[in-house]
Design an enzyme around this catalytic site. Structure first.
Site, PDB file in Angstrom:
ATOM      1  N   HIS A  13       1.304  76.187  34.387  1.00 10.29           N
ATOM      2  CA  HIS A  13       1.047  74.900  33.809  1.00 10.29           C
ATOM      3  C   HIS A  13       1.605  73.732  34.467  1.00 10.29           C
ATOM      4  O   HIS A  13       0.703  72.669  34.654  1.00 10.29           O
ATOM      5  CB  HIS A  13       1.703  74.724  32.347  1.00 10.29           C
ATOM      6  CG  HIS A  13       1.364  75.704  31.350  1.00 10.29           C
ATOM      7  ND1 HIS A  13       0.159  75.813  30.834  1.00 10.29           N
ATOM      8  CD2 HIS A  13       2.012  76.856  30.727  1.00 10.29           C
ATOM      9  CE1 HIS A  13       0.034  76.775  30.152  1.00 10.29           C
ATOM     10  NE2 HIS A  13       1.041  77.376  29.924  1.00 10.29           N
ATOM     11  N   ALA A  14       2.851  73.825  34.943  1.00 10.37           N
ATOM     12  CA  ALA A  14       3.396  72.647  35.818  1.00 10.37           C
ATOM     13  C   ALA A  14       2.648  72.391  37.085  1.00 10.37           C
ATOM     14  O   ALA A  14       2.221  71.132  37.646  1.00 10.37           O
ATOM     15  CB  ALA A  14       4.891  72.895  35.703  1.00 10.37           C
ATOM     16  N   CYS A  45       0.886  80.896  25.267  1.00  6.93           N
ATOM     17  CA  CYS A  45       0.980  80.721  23.984  1.00  6.93           C
ATOM     18  C   CYS A  45      -0.067  81.303  23.087  1.00  6.93           C
ATOM     19  O   CYS A  45       0.125  81.732  21.879  1.00  6.93           O
ATOM     20  CB  CYS A  45       1.027  79.235  23.655  1.00  6.93           C
ATOM     21  SG  CYS A  45      -0.414  78.455  23.955  1.00  6.93           S
ATOM     22  N   LYS A 133       5.535  88.089  29.334  1.00  2.28           N
ATOM     23  CA  LYS A 133       5.329  86.817  29.696  1.00  2.28           C
ATOM     24  C   LYS A 133       4.201  86.549  30.664  1.00  2.28           C
ATOM     25  O   LYS A 133       3.652  85.551  30.494  1.00  2.28           O
ATOM     26  CB  LYS A 133       6.385  86.451  30.572  1.00  2.28           C
ATOM     27  CG  LYS A 133       6.535  84.916  30.769  1.00  2.28           C
ATOM     28  CD  LYS A 133       7.893  84.285  31.364  1.00  2.28           C
ATOM     29  CE  LYS A 133       7.874  82.682  31.450  1.00  2.28           C
ATOM     30  NZ  LYS A 133       7.083  82.190  32.392  1.00  2.28           N
ATOM     31  N   PHE A 426       0.013  55.497   2.706  1.00  4.80           N
ATOM     32  CA  PHE A 426      -0.418  56.310   1.625  1.00  4.80           C
ATOM     33  C   PHE A 426      -1.752  56.685   1.324  1.00  4.80           C
ATOM     34  O   PHE A 426      -2.702  55.651   1.337  1.00  4.80           O
ATOM     35  CB  PHE A 426       0.380  55.789   0.357  1.00  4.80           C
ATOM     36  CG  PHE A 426      -0.302  56.414  -0.894  1.00  4.80           C
ATOM     37  CD1 PHE A 426       0.098  57.954  -1.168  1.00  4.80           C
ATOM     38  CD2 PHE A 426      -0.712  55.706  -1.820  1.00  4.80           C
ATOM     39  CE1 PHE A 426      -0.468  58.560  -2.147  1.00  4.80           C
ATOM     40  CE2 PHE A 426      -1.493  56.275  -3.039  1.00  4.80           C
ATOM     41  CZ  PHE A 426      -1.036  57.812  -3.134  1.00  4.80           C
TER      42      PHE A 426
END
Length: 454
Positions: A13-14, A45, A133, A426
């Site tokens: 990812h990095a 993930c 992993k 709201f």
């Protein structure tokens, strides 16, 4: 003038985010990426979804195409193992199918990630013990789960990864047991009352929990895992999955760069290491905690991507700095969503931060709404200056937006007194007239008022 040579070690990812941001900078770079894997851009993930058979193909979890990326880079070396780095002469030495090679750099980016830890106990080398992993190991686990003789699966580690994997495997019809030495689940991000909600949900679904129980050894049969031995007993198992923690992969720069207590590369606010021509991003580097006011290591994709953006911008000549981290987290357990940011009550006590907290529970929408769910909120705040230190939420509704807001509030050192008069919208399809965050902070005010009256 030749383009600046950038070498990125690690195409996770990095590392990929650094390359992408450099290419988007509008400046010319000669970018080389080196990675030991045979695939790029796997979203780990998604592994629980893979293991639960809830997706058509794991290939949907790749967000980068190797050939497309190869055309954009000066060079891409896959299945290449970096053996050493000559920091003095700015050269990376690696070995791939072509043999031993070297590439020069002007700026080096280390994105070498982290590895899941092993307990280092007897029987640790038995077949049937996995870390999952990487994609290849996840695929092997997924294949073995189809076997009828795999009935009992042990998850070592009660953090959010272990819980997600446990749910996924239980949905495959397997008997799952989670082992954790801590007194309750997810202690890194949640206090006991939130951990108990998860424990109740898991037990309702038939997942066994062995808490405050330390795994001491593994026993095998014909070279494959057969039993787990803990300080309380023996348990039969057909598969073990390790999910109990990570250690940064920093062997390449260990003797040249300054290291944190767990071995991560120490970086400044620009993602530079102690060598100004070497940057480190992702799980192998430190972050700055906005609550603790000290360096930490935050093993998260969001922190890795943020660090990658900062590193790329500074390499490209833009002087920007990281805003630090609140170590935010979210997890879903059988339809129950949990969110956290900042420190828990346990962490505040451990770091001797003077603190108080308030718990508040209400309905997400007005009671006349047929579709509704409860929200449980905990706010942790500084006892003296009353700035927000942490928040935890549990609900079947999606509170990701609230989590982002509270994370930013912690970063900006917003007080609970400011939150109680903040402007929130709201609409009955989404929330109550009185926002649950402001209501919680108003309970803080009442609590303090009563204390002051005494």
């Amino acid at each position: 003038m030749s383009a600046e040579k950038i070498v990125i070690v690690g195409a996770n990812h990095a590392g990929l985010a650094v390359a992408r941001n450099l290419m988007d900078s509008g400046k010319e770079f000669e970018i080389t990426m080196i990675d030991k894997s045979d695939n790029l851009g796997y979203l780990s993930c998604g592994t629980p979804l893979l293991l639960s058979n809830e997706i058509n193909s794991y290939r949907n979890f790749f967000y980068v195409d190797n050939e497309t990326l190869r055309k954009q880079l000066a060079a891409l070396y896959m299945e290449a193992l970096v053996e050493s780095i000559d920091f003095r002469n700015k050269k990376v030495i690696f070995r791939d199918k072509q043999g031993l090679q070297g590439v020069k750099y002007d700026k080096l980016v280390l994105a070498t990630g982290a590895s899941q830890v092993s307990l280092g106990i007897s029987g640790n080398d038995l077949r049937g013990i996995y870390r999952i992993k990487n994609l290849n190991e996840a695929l092997e686990v997924n294949q073995r789960l189809d076997l009828n003789n795999v009935k009992n699966v042990a998850i070592i580690g009660g953090g959010y990864i272990g819980i997600e994997v446990a749910e996924a495997i239980q949905k495959r019809g397997k008997h799952v047991t989670i082992y954790d030495a801590n007194p309750h689940l997810m202690m890194s991000h949640y206090d006991e009352s939130f951990g108990r909600l998860v424990e109740e949900r898991l037990r309702e679904k038939g997942v066994d929990l062995c808490l405050e129980e330390e795994v001491q050894s593994y026993v095998g049969k014909a070279g494959r895992i057969d039993q787990i031995i803990t300080d309380r007993g023996k348990y039969s198992t057909d598969m073990v999955i390790l999910t109990m923690g990570f250690l940064p992969n920093t062997s390449l720069g260990r003797f040249h760069l300054e290291l944190y207590t767990n071995g991560a590369y120490i970086v400044n606010e620009y993602q530079q290491t102690s060598d100004p021509d070497v940057y480190a991003v992702g799980d192998c580097s430190t972050s700055y905690s906005n609550i603790l006011k000290e360096l930490v290591v935050n093993f998260s994709v969001s922190d890795a991507l943020r660090g990658a953006y900062v590193a790329a911008k500074n390499i490209a000549g833009e002087n920007i700095s990281s805003s630090g981290t609140q170590a935010s987290n979210a997890v879903r357990v059988y339809g129950l969503n949990l969110f956290s940011t900042g420190v828990t009550v346990n962490e505040a006590s451990r770091y001797s931060i003077p603190h108080e907290y308030v718990d508040y529970e209400t309905w997400q929408r007005p009671k006349f709404m047929l579709e509704n769910s409860k929200i449980k909120l905990r706010l942790v705040y500084h006892k003296e200056d009353r700035r927000l230190l942490g928040a935890q939420i549990a609900s079947q509704s999606d509170q990701a937006g609230t989590l982002h807001m509270l994370s930013l509030a912690i970063q900006k050192e917003v007080t609970v007194d400011e939150l109680k008069v903040s402007d929130f919208f709201f609409y009955p399809y989404f929330n109550q007239p009185e926002n649950f965050v402001t209501e919680a902070t108003r309970h803080v005010s009442k609590k303090r008022g009563k204390a002051d009256d005494k």
